[in-house]
Write a protein that holds these residues in place. Structure first.
Motif, mmCIF file in Angstrom:
data_model
loop_
_atom_site.group_PDB
_atom_site.id
_atom_site.type_symbol
_atom_site.label_atom_id
_atom_site.label_comp_id
_atom_site.label_asym_id
_atom_site.label_seq_id
_atom_site.Cartn_x
_atom_site.Cartn_y
_atom_site.Cartn_z
ATOM 1 N N PRO A 342 9.598 4.536 17.321
ATOM 2 C CA PRO A 342 8.933 5.847 17.264
ATOM 3 C C PRO A 342 9.502 6.794 16.227
ATOM 4 O O PRO A 342 8.765 7.617 15.676
ATOM 5 C CB PRO A 342 9.111 6.392 18.681
ATOM 6 N N MET A 343 10.801 6.725 15.943
ATOM 7 C CA MET A 343 11.418 7.685 15.037
ATOM 8 C C MET A 343 11.432 7.227 13.579
ATOM 9 O O MET A 343 11.998 7.888 12.718
ATOM 10 C CB MET A 343 12.852 7.998 15.493
ATOM 11 N N GLU A 344 10.787 6.107 13.275
ATOM 12 C CA GLU A 344 10.703 5.629 11.894
ATOM 13 C C GLU A 344 9.888 6.616 11.055
ATOM 14 O O GLU A 344 8.853 7.130 11.479
ATOM 15 C CB GLU A 344 10.043 4.252 11.843
ATOM 16 N N ARG A 345 10.325 6.903 9.849
ATOM 17 C CA ARG A 345 9.638 7.831 8.966
ATOM 18 C C ARG A 345 8.435 7.134 8.305
ATOM 19 O O ARG A 345 8.534 5.977 7.880
ATOM 20 C CB ARG A 345 10.582 8.356 7.885
ATOM 21 N N LEU A 346 7.324 7.868 8.189
ATOM 22 C CA LEU A 346 6.119 7.275 7.615
ATOM 23 C C LEU A 346 6.307 6.928 6.142
ATOM 24 O O LEU A 346 5.676 5.987 5.632
ATOM 25 C CB LEU A 346 4.934 8.239 7.768
ATOM 26 N N GLY A 347 7.182 7.666 5.448
ATOM 27 C CA GLY A 347 7.399 7.395 4.031
ATOM 28 C C GLY A 347 7.908 6.002 3.749
ATOM 29 O O GLY A 347 7.749 5.498 2.626
ATOM 30 N N THR A 348 8.528 5.347 4.740
ATOM 31 C CA THR A 348 9.033 3.983 4.556
ATOM 32 C C THR A 348 7.992 2.920 4.878
ATOM 33 O O THR A 348 8.254 1.727 4.687
ATOM 34 C CB THR A 348 10.266 3.753 5.453
ATOM 35 N N LEU A 349 6.818 3.345 5.378
ATOM 36 C CA LEU A 349 5.811 2.379 5.847
ATOM 37 C C LEU A 349 4.543 2.390 5.018
ATOM 38 O O LEU A 349 3.540 1.784 5.405
ATOM 39 C CB LEU A 349 5.450 2.685 7.315
ATOM 40 N N LEU A 350 4.548 3.044 3.876
ATOM 41 C CA LEU A 350 3.330 3.194 3.081
ATOM 42 C C LEU A 350 2.769 1.844 2.637
ATOM 43 O O LEU A 350 3.521 0.932 2.276
ATOM 44 C CB LEU A 350 3.607 4.054 1.844
ATOM 45 N N ASP A 351 1.463 1.725 2.657
ATOM 46 C CA ASP A 351 0.784 0.528 2.171
ATOM 47 C C ASP A 351 0.689 0.623 0.647
ATOM 48 O O ASP A 351 -0.123 1.372 0.102
ATOM 49 C CB ASP A 351 -0.618 0.443 2.792
ATOM 50 N N GLN A 352 1.509 -0.135 -0.038
ATOM 51 C CA GLN A 352 1.573 -0.066 -1.496
ATOM 52 C C GLN A 352 0.423 -0.821 -2.173
ATOM 53 O O GLN A 352 0.198 -0.678 -3.374
ATOM 54 C CB GLN A 352 2.912 -0.637 -1.981
ATOM 55 N N SER A 353 -0.303 -1.619 -1.391
ATOM 56 C CA SER A 353 -1.365 -2.441 -1.994
ATOM 57 C C SER A 353 -2.702 -1.707 -2.061
ATOM 58 O O SER A 353 -3.614 -2.145 -2.772
ATOM 59 C CB SER A 353 -1.541 -3.734 -1.192
ATOM 60 N N LEU A 354 -2.832 -0.613 -1.340
ATOM 61 C CA LEU A 354 -4.119 0.080 -1.271
ATOM 62 C C LEU A 354 -4.171 1.210 -2.287
ATOM 63 O O LEU A 354 -3.421 2.173 -2.206
ATOM 64 C CB LEU A 354 -4.343 0.646 0.138
#
Length: 439
Positions: A342-354
């Protein structure tokens, strides 16, 4: 075992099965004809089959009504239902009528109608569930009472408006598309009466699912203040589509009456060419910062009023976080969020392929991208790489399908679960939001 008494409002939406157990449709109304001395006779049910087509099912073909389902025998005639003279639809025309009790105890409103089986294949109106006027206080309901048809007489004369309150209550659980279809099946006068009584948000839901000419017809009968309130409740892209069909004078008048923020969104959409990503997009995606957490994002996509396509992913940008935003950074899909704490930052999960599309990208190209990469949404950016909206799969389908897709259907009824091959020709609808480019 068939039930001997069934209340029609409770029967509304019940599944209809053929003798093999395949579901072929859903009950949407019951049809009766008046008799001189006896209660009205039930002649059949109005059934909605796949394709949103309403067809007639003779009561003689009904072998069982029990446990919220109807079993019919033989094949269902797929000819579109057309009401004949002398026929009365219980849900659309009888419920909500005012009656006077013959015992002199006053008047009441019909809230539900029970139909009873007199003999195999023969049904008639039995008891009426009535509601008396409230006796005091501004809130609450009056007492209820049961009566037979012979114990009441109808109060209103021909052409007198019927109360829409109970009809609206019976439609309260319908999904927006079903509500829209049900409204369109009502006589025009009754449809407009119900539309005037529906809450703003429910009428907005229904309008979003209607053909544009029907939207305009209903909006034309609302005063400007009410119409603006309803437009405030619509998705900005749907509101823009509707306003684009109005005269320039009324469109501008309604925009001035809308909430400033909603009106700004609509004006923003009207500035784009209708054949582009900007013309298809919605301006209300979920937008968060790169420092926002998975928990925060999941909380936002859980909102029940959020469309599923918009809840499939969140957009991450630099501030500000209202379109046009700061620089667009990327999207995070909800399935990816579910795989992280839950506390993971969204900036580390970005979809780089889209890759986002430009607002000027053609609608055809946007359709190709969604289909090629199995996407349900694609972000739209301006020349400065600022997020201005997202195009969702339903936006593209609405663009591709022909104008009459809501009322068209195939010639063969298949069970609801049938996934056999069917063909449909998709082509862009020319002229969508034809006035948008000139505003």
């Amino acid at each position: 075992m068939s039930a001997t008494r069934v209340f029609v409002a409770r029967l509304n939406g019940a599944a209809v099965f053929d003798p093999a157990g395949d579901r072929v449709g859903r009950v949407r109304d019951a049809l009766v004809v008046y008799r001189k001395t006896e209660p009205p006779r039930v002649v059949g049910l109005i059934v909605e089959v796949p394709g949103k087509r309403r067809v007639f099912l003779s009561i003689g073909r009904v072998t069982s009504i029990a446990a919220g389902q109807v079993i019919a025998t033989g094949e269902i005639n797929l000819r579109r239902f057309e009401q004949r003279g002398g026929e009365v639809r219980v849900m659309a025309e009888l419920i909500g009528r005012k009656v006077v009790l013959r015992n002199g105890s006053g008047e009441a409103t019909i809230e539900d109608v029970a139909i009873e089986e007199e003999a195999p294949g023969e049904w008639s109106v039995g008891q009426l569930f009535l509601r008396r006027p409230r006796t005091s206080g501004p809130f609450g309901k009056g007492p209820s009472v049961f009566a037979t048809w012979s114990e009441v007489r109808e109060k209103q004369s021909d052409g007198e408006a019927q109360s829409a309150e109970q009809l609206i209550a019976s439609y309260s659980e319908l999904l927006p598309a079903d509500l829209a279809n049900t409204l369109l099946d009502l006589p025009e006068e009754r449809r407009l009466e119900v539309a005037e009584e529906l809450p703003d948000n429910r009428l907005a839901d229904a309008l979003e699912e209607m053909p544009e000419n029907e939207q305009v017809s209903i909006l034309a009968h609302l005063d400007d203040t009410r119409a603006a309130d309803v437009l405030d409740q619509m998705q900005p892209d749907d509101a823009a589509d509707l306003i684009a069909q109005l005269s320039d004078e009324r469109g501008e008048a309604l925009l001035r009456l809308m909430q400033p923020e909603e009106a700004d969104n609509v004006r923003f959409l009207l500035s784009y060419d209708p054949e582009t990503a900007g013309g298809l997009m919605t301006t209300e995606p979920i937008i968060l910062s790169a420092d926002a957490t998975v928990a925060e994002a999941l909380a936002l996509i859980r909102r029940h009023e959020l469309a599923p396509a918009l809840g499939a992913a969140v957009c991450v940008t630099l501030p500000p976080y209202e379109p046009p935003t700061g620089r667009f950074l990327g999207m995070v899909h909800f399935q990816r969020m579910l795989r992280y704490p839950p506390m993971e930052r969204l900036g580390t999960l970005l979809d780089q392929s889209l890759e986002p599309v430009k607002a000027e990208t053609s609608a055809a190209e946007v359709s190709r991208i969604l289909a090629s990469y199995n996407l349900v949404s694609v972000p739209v950016v301006d020349d400065n790489h600022r997020l201005v909206g997202v195009v969702t799969i339903d936006d593209v389908l609405d663009y591709l399908l022909p104008d009459d897709w809501r009322s068209s259907s195939g010639d063969e009824v298949k069970p609801y679960g049938d996934t056999s091959t069917a063909a449909i020709t998709l082509k862009p609808r020319p002229g969508r939001r034809t006035r948008r480019a000139s505003r």
